[in-house]
Design an enzyme around this catalytic site. Structure first.
Site, PDB file in Angstrom:
ATOM      1  N   HIS A  23       0.898  -1.117   0.161  1.00  0.00           N
ATOM      2  CA  HIS A  23      -0.076  -0.024   0.124  1.00  0.00           C
ATOM      3  C   HIS A  23       1.055   1.069  -0.066  1.00  0.00           C
ATOM      4  CE1 HIS A  23      -3.865  -2.194   1.735  1.00  0.00           C
ATOM      5  NE2 HIS A  23      -3.468  -2.621   0.561  1.00  0.00           N
ATOM      6  N   GLU A  63       0.718   4.080   1.939  1.00  0.00           N
ATOM      7  CA  GLU A  63       1.218   4.358   3.168  1.00  0.00           C
ATOM      8  C   GLU A  63       2.521   3.581   3.872  1.00  0.00           C
ATOM      9  OE1 GLU A  63      -3.382   3.786   3.948  1.00  0.00           O
ATOM     10  OE2 GLU A  63      -1.596   3.284   2.396  1.00  0.00           O
ATOM     11  N   CYS A  70      -2.350  -1.031   7.544  1.00  0.00           N
ATOM     12  CA  CYS A  70      -1.550   0.218   7.668  1.00  0.00           C
ATOM     13  C   CYS A  70      -1.659   0.973   8.783  1.00  0.00           C
ATOM     14  CB  CYS A  70      -2.077   1.076   6.487  1.00  0.00           C
ATOM     15  SG  CYS A  70      -1.478   0.341   4.830  1.00  0.00           S
ATOM     16  N   ALA A  90     -23.261   3.528 -43.148  1.00  0.00           N
ATOM     17  CA  ALA A  90     -24.402   2.789 -43.337  1.00  0.00           C
ATOM     18  C   ALA A  90     -23.591   1.119 -43.296  1.00  0.00           C
ATOM     19  CB  ALA A  90     -24.987   2.823 -44.690  1.00  0.00           C
ATOM     20  N   ARG A 104      -7.484   4.105 -21.771  1.00  0.00           N
ATOM     21  CA  ARG A 104      -7.483   2.600 -21.534  1.00  0.00           C
ATOM     22  C   ARG A 104      -6.721   2.006 -20.590  1.00  0.00           C
ATOM     23  NH1 ARG A 104      -7.369   0.498 -27.759  1.00  0.00           N
ATOM     24  NH2 ARG A 104      -9.264   1.145 -28.560  1.00  0.00           N
ATOM     25  N   GLU A 116     -16.060   0.987 -24.724  1.00  0.00           N
ATOM     26  CA  GLU A 116     -15.911   1.434 -26.009  1.00  0.00           C
ATOM     27  C   GLU A 116     -17.089   0.794 -27.135  1.00  0.00           C
ATOM     28  OE1 GLU A 116     -12.075   3.035 -27.698  1.00  0.00           O
ATOM     29  OE2 GLU A 116     -11.315   1.362 -25.843  1.00  0.00           O
ATOM     30  N   PRO A 172     -23.292   2.143 -29.974  1.00  0.00           N
ATOM     31  CA  PRO A 172     -24.399   2.816 -29.584  1.00  0.00           C
ATOM     32  C   PRO A 172     -25.518   1.954 -28.937  1.00  0.00           C
ATOM     33  CG  PRO A 172     -23.883   3.295 -31.722  1.00  0.00           C
ATOM     34  CD  PRO A 172     -22.857   2.136 -31.381  1.00  0.00           C
TER      35      PRO A 172
END
Length: 376
Positions: A60, A62, A94, A174, A195, A307, A310
């Site tokens: 960690h 800390e 911690c 299209a 990403r 990603e 629609p």
């Protein structure tokens, strides 16, 4: 004329916490299931040691900062972007290291909502005679630690939804049109950076089929960053020869499909590609997106970069599961009918100020980037 001496700069708790947050972001996307925390040891206004959560979540922040400070930590202030842990995991708490170090004051940005901590870390420090102050840069810390917060409170990761559209609102041409390149190199590099800041990259079956994306981080210096690739494919129709499937043995791929897909098809796909396939229920004719996200959370994923196109965008936005939205707009209109980047339902949800708020708008080269955050 009186010449005044320059006023010396005095660093504040907010300034040190902002610096700690910047440190924590160094390994964002690489610390799951733990949050990406930053820590500073400060004595007499001078930073004497620093740390940020290591890759894989241990050690960690800390512990790293205190080890670097050594005896100099005695009587100093520790700035940490999230409440120090107080429970035994693969390493000791911690709070024990902080107390043993002789730190006199601890400043944290926010309490950790993890039920194993949830204020207990702060109380243990107070009981040990350490001065504890909570709150500087709390909003920024909540944004940075949102994936951890949602995983321990809502049992799902945070989701960043990224979309690109032409000025006339299309994500693609299209059917059977060539793939549309909407944004330029600066916006594309921005996408690769984001990403890298997430544990997983997620797309829908349509995007996987039509765009044949590789779904990897491809920027110099980030070659070792490999977020889990996730494809939502209710019919398990992804071609084993697609770029994402054919590279599964080098870069992990998880395909999430529907419960009624035959087990024989699942095993055939996994044997052919090396990918993993899991099943979730359907909901209103589509994969249950919340169930899929909860499955990812159970695997330790805290941050997902979607990603997915629609259809996935509409599901995320209308269900309030998109926590941040990045919308890129290119320069060149399509100029003819195509596939809208946002369906009417999705656009209505995004433009509803009670659900999403604008937090940033700027140019990335010739392209405009607009960023939204969930309002609640």
């Amino acid at each position: 004329m009186t010449i005044h001496e320059p006023i010396p700069y005095v660093a504040t708790d907010e300034a040190f916490m902002a610096a700690a947050l910047a440190l924590g972001r160094r390994n964002m996307g690489r610390t799951a299931p733990n949050p990406a925390v930053g820590a500073l040891v400060v004595r007499d206004g001078i930073i004497i040691a620093r740390g940020w959560t290591a890759k894989g979540g241990r050690p960690h922040a800390e512990a790293i900062a205190l080890a670097a400070a050594g005896e100099a930590a005695r009587g100093a202030t520790l700035y940490v972007t999230l409440e120090p842990c107080s429970h035994h995991g693969s390493t000791p708490p911690c709070v024990d290291a902080i107390i043993a170090s002789g730190i006199a004051r601890v400043v944290t940005a926010m309490e950790d909502p993890d039920p194993r901590v949830a204020g207990r870390g702060h109380q243990i420090l107070r009981d040990a005679g350490i001065d504890v102050f909570i709150g500087p840069e709390a909003a920024a810390a909540r944004a940075d630690h949102l994936g951890h917060i949602l995983r321990v409170t809502k049992h799902r990761p945070m989701v960043t939804l990224k979309l690109a559209q032409t000025p006339d609102g299309y994500a693609a041409g299209a059917a059977h049109d060539p793939r549309l390149r909407i944004t330029g190199p600066i916006a594309d590099a921005f996408t690769h950076v984001h990403r890298a800041l997430h544990d997983a990259i997620m797309v829908g079956a349509g995007t996987a089929r039509e765009d044949d994306p590789l779904m990897t981080v491809r920027l110099p210096g980030l070659e070792g960053v490999t977020p889990l690739r996730v494809v939502l494919d209710e019919k398990l129709a992804l071609s084993p020869r697609s770029r994402v499937a054919s590279t599964s043995r080098e870069t992990p791929l998880l395909v999430i499909t529907a419960l009624d897909v035959p087990d024989a098809d699942v095993h055939r796909f996994m044997d052919a590609t090396g990918a993993e396939v899991v099943k979730v229920p359907m909901y209103e004719g589509k994969l249950d997106l919340l169930a899929a996200l909860r499955l990812l959370a159970e695997r330790g994923i805290t941050r997902v970069f979607s990603e997915g196109g629609p259809r996935v965008a509409e599901s995320l936005l209308t269900a309030g599961l998109a926590d941040e939205v990045i919308l890129h707009m290119g320069v060149k209109p399509l100029g003819r009918p195509g596939q809208p980047a946002l369906t009417p339902k999705a656009r209505t949800a995004l433009e509803n100020v009670s659900r999403y708020r604008l937090i940033e708008s700027r140019m990335l080269g010739a392209d405009q980037m607009t960023r939204y955050a969930r309002a609640d």
